[in-house]
Design a protein around this motif. Structure first.
Motif, PDB file in Angstrom:
ATOM      1  N   GLY A 371      -8.197 -43.071  12.511  1.00  0.00           N
ATOM      2  CA  GLY A 371      -6.951 -42.703  11.835  1.00  0.00           C
ATOM      3  C   GLY A 371      -5.888 -43.772  11.847  1.00  0.00           C
ATOM      4  O   GLY A 371      -4.703 -43.479  11.670  1.00  0.00           O
ATOM      5  N   ARG A 372      -6.279 -45.041  12.032  1.00  0.00           N
ATOM      6  CA  ARG A 372      -5.289 -46.128  12.085  1.00  0.00           C
ATOM      7  C   ARG A 372      -4.984 -46.629  10.685  1.00  0.00           C
ATOM      8  O   ARG A 372      -5.885 -46.847   9.872  1.00  0.00           O
ATOM      9  CB  ARG A 372      -5.787 -47.297  12.942  1.00  0.00           C
ATOM     10  N   ILE A 373      -3.705 -46.819  10.426  1.00  0.00           N
ATOM     11  CA  ILE A 373      -3.270 -47.330   9.129  1.00  0.00           C
ATOM     12  C   ILE A 373      -2.375 -48.543   9.351  1.00  0.00           C
ATOM     13  O   ILE A 373      -1.766 -48.717  10.413  1.00  0.00           O
ATOM     14  CB  ILE A 373      -2.502 -46.267   8.316  1.00  0.00           C
ATOM     15  N   THR A 374      -2.299 -49.375   8.319  1.00  0.00           N
ATOM     16  CA  THR A 374      -1.387 -50.509   8.326  1.00  0.00           C
ATOM     17  C   THR A 374      -0.536 -50.462   7.064  1.00  0.00           C
ATOM     18  O   THR A 374      -0.897 -49.812   6.084  1.00  0.00           O
ATOM     19  CB  THR A 374      -2.160 -51.838   8.410  1.00  0.00           C
ATOM     20  N   GLY A 375       0.593 -51.123   7.101  1.00  0.00           N
ATOM     21  CA  GLY A 375       1.492 -51.131   5.949  1.00  0.00           C
ATOM     22  C   GLY A 375       2.763 -51.890   6.282  1.00  0.00           C
ATOM     23  O   GLY A 375       2.874 -52.520   7.346  1.00  0.00           O
ATOM     24  N   MET A 376       3.708 -51.844   5.361  1.00  0.00           N
ATOM     25  CA  MET A 376       4.962 -52.591   5.513  1.00  0.00           C
ATOM     26  C   MET A 376       6.174 -51.669   5.350  1.00  0.00           C
ATOM     27  O   MET A 376       6.132 -50.718   4.572  1.00  0.00           O
ATOM     28  CB  MET A 376       5.059 -53.683   4.446  1.00  0.00           C
ATOM     29  N   THR A 377       7.240 -51.988   6.082  1.00  0.00           N
ATOM     30  CA  THR A 377       8.515 -51.329   5.813  1.00  0.00           C
ATOM     31  C   THR A 377       9.039 -51.819   4.463  1.00  0.00           C
ATOM     32  O   THR A 377       8.667 -52.900   3.990  1.00  0.00           O
ATOM     33  CB  THR A 377       9.543 -51.633   6.906  1.00  0.00           C
ATOM     34  N   ARG A 378       9.913 -51.017   3.837  1.00  0.00           N
ATOM     35  CA  ARG A 378      10.344 -51.354   2.479  1.00  0.00           C
ATOM     36  C   ARG A 378      11.779 -50.887   2.250  1.00  0.00           C
ATOM     37  O   ARG A 378      12.204 -49.877   2.806  1.00  0.00           O
ATOM     38  CB  ARG A 378       9.420 -50.656   1.479  1.00  0.00           C
ATOM     39  N   TYR A 379      12.483 -51.630   1.444  1.00  0.00           N
ATOM     40  CA  TYR A 379      13.853 -51.304   1.038  1.00  0.00           C
ATOM     41  C   TYR A 379      14.787 -51.237   2.251  1.00  0.00           C
ATOM     42  O   TYR A 379      14.616 -51.992   3.188  1.00  0.00           O
ATOM     43  CB  TYR A 379      13.886 -50.020   0.203  1.00  0.00           C
ATOM     44  N   ALA A 380      15.749 -50.339   2.208  1.00  0.00           N
ATOM     45  CA  ALA A 380      16.832 -50.344   3.192  1.00  0.00           C
ATOM     46  C   ALA A 380      16.373 -49.794   4.541  1.00  0.00           C
ATOM     47  O   ALA A 380      16.312 -48.582   4.743  1.00  0.00           O
ATOM     48  CB  ALA A 380      17.993 -49.517   2.654  1.00  0.00           C
ATOM     49  N   CYS A 381      16.062 -50.697   5.468  1.00  0.00           N
ATOM     50  CA  CYS A 381      15.663 -50.319   6.826  1.00  0.00           C
ATOM     51  C   CYS A 381      16.623 -51.009   7.800  1.00  0.00           C
ATOM     52  O   CYS A 381      17.025 -52.156   7.576  1.00  0.00           O
ATOM     53  CB  CYS A 381      14.222 -50.727   7.104  1.00  0.00           C
ATOM     54  N   PHE A 382      16.951 -50.333   8.906  1.00  0.00           N
ATOM     55  CA  PHE A 382      18.043 -50.803   9.761  1.00  0.00           C
ATOM     56  C   PHE A 382      17.664 -50.742  11.236  1.00  0.00           C
ATOM     57  O   PHE A 382      16.861 -49.904  11.666  1.00  0.00           O
ATOM     58  CB  PHE A 382      19.292 -49.934   9.527  1.00  0.00           C
ATOM     59  N   TRP A 383      18.305 -51.623  11.986  1.00  0.00           N
ATOM     60  CA  TRP A 383      18.255 -51.567  13.448  1.00  0.00           C
ATOM     61  C   TRP A 383      19.396 -50.676  13.923  1.00  0.00           C
ATOM     62  O   TRP A 383      20.541 -50.805  13.477  1.00  0.00           O
ATOM     63  CB  TRP A 383      18.397 -52.965  14.044  1.00  0.00           C
ATOM     64  N   VAL A 384      19.069 -49.749  14.833  1.00  0.00           N
ATOM     65  CA  VAL A 384      20.047 -48.776  15.328  1.00  0.00           C
ATOM     66  C   VAL A 384      20.195 -48.957  16.849  1.00  0.00           C
ATOM     67  O   VAL A 384      19.187 -49.072  17.564  1.00  0.00           O
ATOM     68  CB  VAL A 384      19.595 -47.337  14.999  1.00  0.00           C
ATOM     69  N   GLU A 385      21.435 -48.988  17.314  1.00  0.00           N
ATOM     70  CA  GLU A 385      21.697 -49.039  18.757  1.00  0.00           C
ATOM     71  C   GLU A 385      22.725 -47.975  19.119  1.00  0.00           C
ATOM     72  O   GLU A 385      23.754 -47.831  18.436  1.00  0.00           O
ATOM     73  CB  GLU A 385      22.245 -50.412  19.162  1.00  0.00           C
ATOM     74  N   ALA A 386      22.448 -47.244  20.184  1.00  0.00           N
ATOM     75  CA  ALA A 386      23.361 -46.212  20.685  1.00  0.00           C
ATOM     76  C   ALA A 386      23.826 -45.279  19.557  1.00  0.00           C
ATOM     77  O   ALA A 386      24.988 -44.895  19.480  1.00  0.00           O
ATOM     78  CB  ALA A 386      24.568 -46.847  21.376  1.00  0.00           C
ATOM     79  N   GLY A 387      22.901 -44.960  18.653  1.00  0.00           N
ATOM     80  CA  GLY A 387      23.211 -44.014  17.582  1.00  0.00           C
ATOM     81  C   GLY A 387      24.016 -44.584  16.439  1.00  0.00           C
ATOM     82  O   GLY A 387      24.523 -43.813  15.613  1.00  0.00           O
ATOM     83  N   GLN A 388      24.125 -45.914  16.366  1.00  0.00           N
ATOM     84  CA  GLN A 388      24.884 -46.546  15.282  1.00  0.00           C
ATOM     85  C   GLN A 388      24.000 -47.554  14.554  1.00  0.00           C
ATOM     86  O   GLN A 388      23.267 -48.325  15.179  1.00  0.00           O
ATOM     87  CB  GLN A 388      26.117 -47.276  15.848  1.00  0.00           C
ATOM     88  N   MET A 389      24.082 -47.532  13.213  1.00  0.00           N
ATOM     89  CA  MET A 389      23.370 -48.560  12.452  1.00  0.00           C
ATOM     90  C   MET A 389      24.047 -49.900  12.684  1.00  0.00           C
ATOM     91  O   MET A 389      25.249 -50.049  12.448  1.00  0.00           O
ATOM     92  CB  MET A 389      23.376 -48.219  10.956  1.00  0.00           C
ATOM     93  N   ILE A 390      23.266 -50.898  13.134  1.00  0.00           N
ATOM     94  CA  ILE A 390      23.825 -52.198  13.484  1.00  0.00           C
ATOM     95  C   ILE A 390      23.629 -53.222  12.383  1.00  0.00           C
ATOM     96  O   ILE A 390      24.571 -53.913  11.987  1.00  0.00           O
ATOM     97  CB  ILE A 390      23.192 -52.718  14.800  1.00  0.00           C
ATOM     98  N   ALA A 391      22.390 -53.294  11.864  1.00  0.00           N
ATOM     99  CA  ALA A 391      22.103 -54.347  10.880  1.00  0.00           C
ATOM    100  C   ALA A 391      20.826 -54.019  10.119  1.00  0.00           C
ATOM    101  O   ALA A 391      19.934 -53.358  10.666  1.00  0.00           O
ATOM    102  CB  ALA A 391      21.952 -55.703  11.579  1.00  0.00           C
ATOM    103  N   PRO A 392      20.745 -54.495   8.868  1.00  0.00           N
ATOM    104  CA  PRO A 392      19.448 -54.381   8.155  1.00  0.00           C
ATOM    105  C   PRO A 392      18.433 -55.305   8.820  1.00  0.00           C
ATOM    106  O   PRO A 392      18.809 -56.276   9.479  1.00  0.00           O
ATOM    107  CB  PRO A 392      19.786 -54.840   6.740  1.00  0.00           C
ATOM    108  N   ILE A 393      17.169 -54.973   8.660  1.00  0.00           N
ATOM    109  CA  ILE A 393      16.111 -55.758   9.315  1.00  0.00           C
ATOM    110  C   ILE A 393      15.248 -56.470   8.282  1.00  0.00           C
ATOM    111  O   ILE A 393      15.194 -56.080   7.120  1.00  0.00           O
ATOM    112  CB  ILE A 393      15.208 -54.860  10.191  1.00  0.00           C
TER     113      ILE A 393
END
Length: 448
Positions: A371-393
């Motif tokens: 059941g292993r799959i591979t793929g890529m993140t896409r479009y607006a994805c973000f790094w979150v710290e302490a419940g706050q969006m910090i930066a796009p990745i």
């Protein structure tokens, strides 16, 4: 499709089914399937209308079965009887000439039963002249691109034993992106059978907020395992793998399904995970290419345990199973992943620190038996710290098992679902979509 045009198309289609049935020889069987639509398409670029037009189309597939052989012929359906009957007779004659040259099919399923159905789902979609203003009113001054498709879609089925089904629905989809000045995109969809301005505005407001965050400096996240929130569009991409060597009974019988371990009980998914086929939404027909009707509700995985697979009549005949009206490919047609109890406002605080993933693409199996799959993140994805969006990745490649993602590492599902529509329009507008919540997953593995 205007009701008068739909009525005319159905009248001719029904007449064709009867007339072709009357021309069959005693040893012959036939079925006729219709795919039709009257749709408006509007393409937007840089928040302006670039192309606009309508499509009125009907296609039928005539399938002839005799002497354990089968063949089909695709032809247009105009709604004009003289033309359509001429083409249908020619198609039947062609199939009669070709059929003896085709190989014997030991698992051929002949039409049977007496099922009849008729469903009409009337919606409230925008009038064609109103679409540009409704769409563009929310994106003035933005770099907006997208494709709107809306109108009536019909499907029909009839065969030589008297089964007959008709399905018509009004629906629309808007597949759009907002771009930053450096070409980064926030992607979204809005779809349904009733255009609701407040819901469209809410979706655009969310996209605009993400667009602002996306313009910030990007953060490079090293490969590793991260607690991750997957928005509904990303969950829909993961669920799409269930239709590719997943929940199909034929795939399980052949040994090329990712869910053999789930079927044997050697693996299970999270008790939070309950997936079913739910046709009560009314956006896709319940009948399949054989005229079989699927129950309105088919539970597939209940609280992590596989309780049903998708079984069509051909698979049932080959492997001695009981069919449940699945389509020819035994793929999901109207999947509904039950929501959980995570409030949407608590997503970031519950995620705490990790990744917010809006969408995924390029999914493929990396090790199907496990059941292993591979793929890529896409479009607006973000790094979150302490419940706050910090930066796009920067985009990341992942390699992870569905048994971990939807099993031991599934933390929570959101309390609300989104409808993620099918937006394809190759040959004809696709129908339906998925009803899915968002999900938080622990230690999701990113490899690059």
């Amino acid at each position: 499709m205007m009701s008068t045009k739909a009525d005319q198309l159905e009248l001719v289609f029904r007449h064709l089914v009867t007339a072709l049935g009357d021309r069959l020889h005693a040893h012959e069987h036939m079925s006729l399937e219709l795919t039709g639509e009257q749709s408006q398409f509007v393409r937007f670029n840089r928040a302006k209308v670039r192309q606009i037009g309508t499509v009125s189309d009907g296609q039928v597939r005539l399938t002839l079965m005799a002497d354990q052989r089968t063949g089909y012929y695709d032809l247009p359906l105009t709604g004009i009887w003289d033309q359509d009957w001429h083409h249908a007779q020619a198609a039947l004659d062609t199939l009669r000439r070709e059929l003896p040259q085709l190989p014997v099919d030991p698992y051929l399923v002949l039409p049977s039963g007496t099922a009849n159905s008729g469903e009409l789902y009337q919606g409230m979609i925008p009038a064609p002249r109103d679409v540009p203003d409704l769409v563009l009113a929310e994106v003035a001054g933005l770099d907006f691109a997208g494709l709107y498709a809306g109108g009536r879609v019909v499907r029909g089925y009839g065969d030589s034993v008297g089964q007959y089904h008709w399905f018509a629905t009004d629906s629309f989809t808007l597949d759009y992106s907002l771009f930053t000045t450096d070409g980064q995109a926030v992607k979204g969809t809005y779809a349904g059978s009733h255009w609701q301005p407040n819901r469209y505005t809410a979706r655009l407001d969310q996209a605009k907020q993400q667009l602002t965050r996306l313009a910030q400096p990007r953060k490079t996240v090293p490969a590793g395992s991260y607690r991750t929130y997957f928005a509904p569009a990303a969950i829909a991409e993961l669920l799409s793998m269930f239709s590719w060597g997943g929940i199909s009974e034929a795939a399980l019988q052949r040994g090329d399904s990712a869910f053999r371990l789930l079927q044997t009980g050697e693996q299970r998914l999270s008790p939070l995970f309950t997936l079913s086929e739910d046709f009560s939404h009314g956006l896709v027909p319940r009948f399949n290419q054989l005229g079989d009707m699927t129950p309105v509700h088919v539970p597939l995985i209940v609280q992590g345990e596989l309780v049903n697979t998708l079984v069509n009549a051909r698979t049932a005949k080959e492997y001695g199973k009981v069919a449940n009206g699945a389509n020819g490919g035994e793929t999901l047609r109207s999947p509904d992943l039950r929501p959980g109890n995570l409030l949407p406002d608590h997503v970031l605080s519950t995620l705490d620190t990790g990744l917010y993933v809006s969408n995924l693409h390029y999914l493929n199996w990396s090790d199907r038996p496990t059941g292993r799959i591979t793929g890529m993140t896409r479009y607006a994805c973000f790094w979150v710290e302490a419940g706050q969006m910090i930066a796009p990745i920067e985009n990341l490649r992942f390699d992870e098992s569905l048994y971990r993602c939807f099993g031991s590492h599934l933390v929570a599902l959101t309390q609300t679902q989104d409808f993620v529509p099918e937006v394809g329009s190759y040959e004809h507008r696709d129908l339906g979509g998925m009803w899915v919540p968002g999900a938080i997953v622990d230690d999701f593995v990113y490899t690059l």
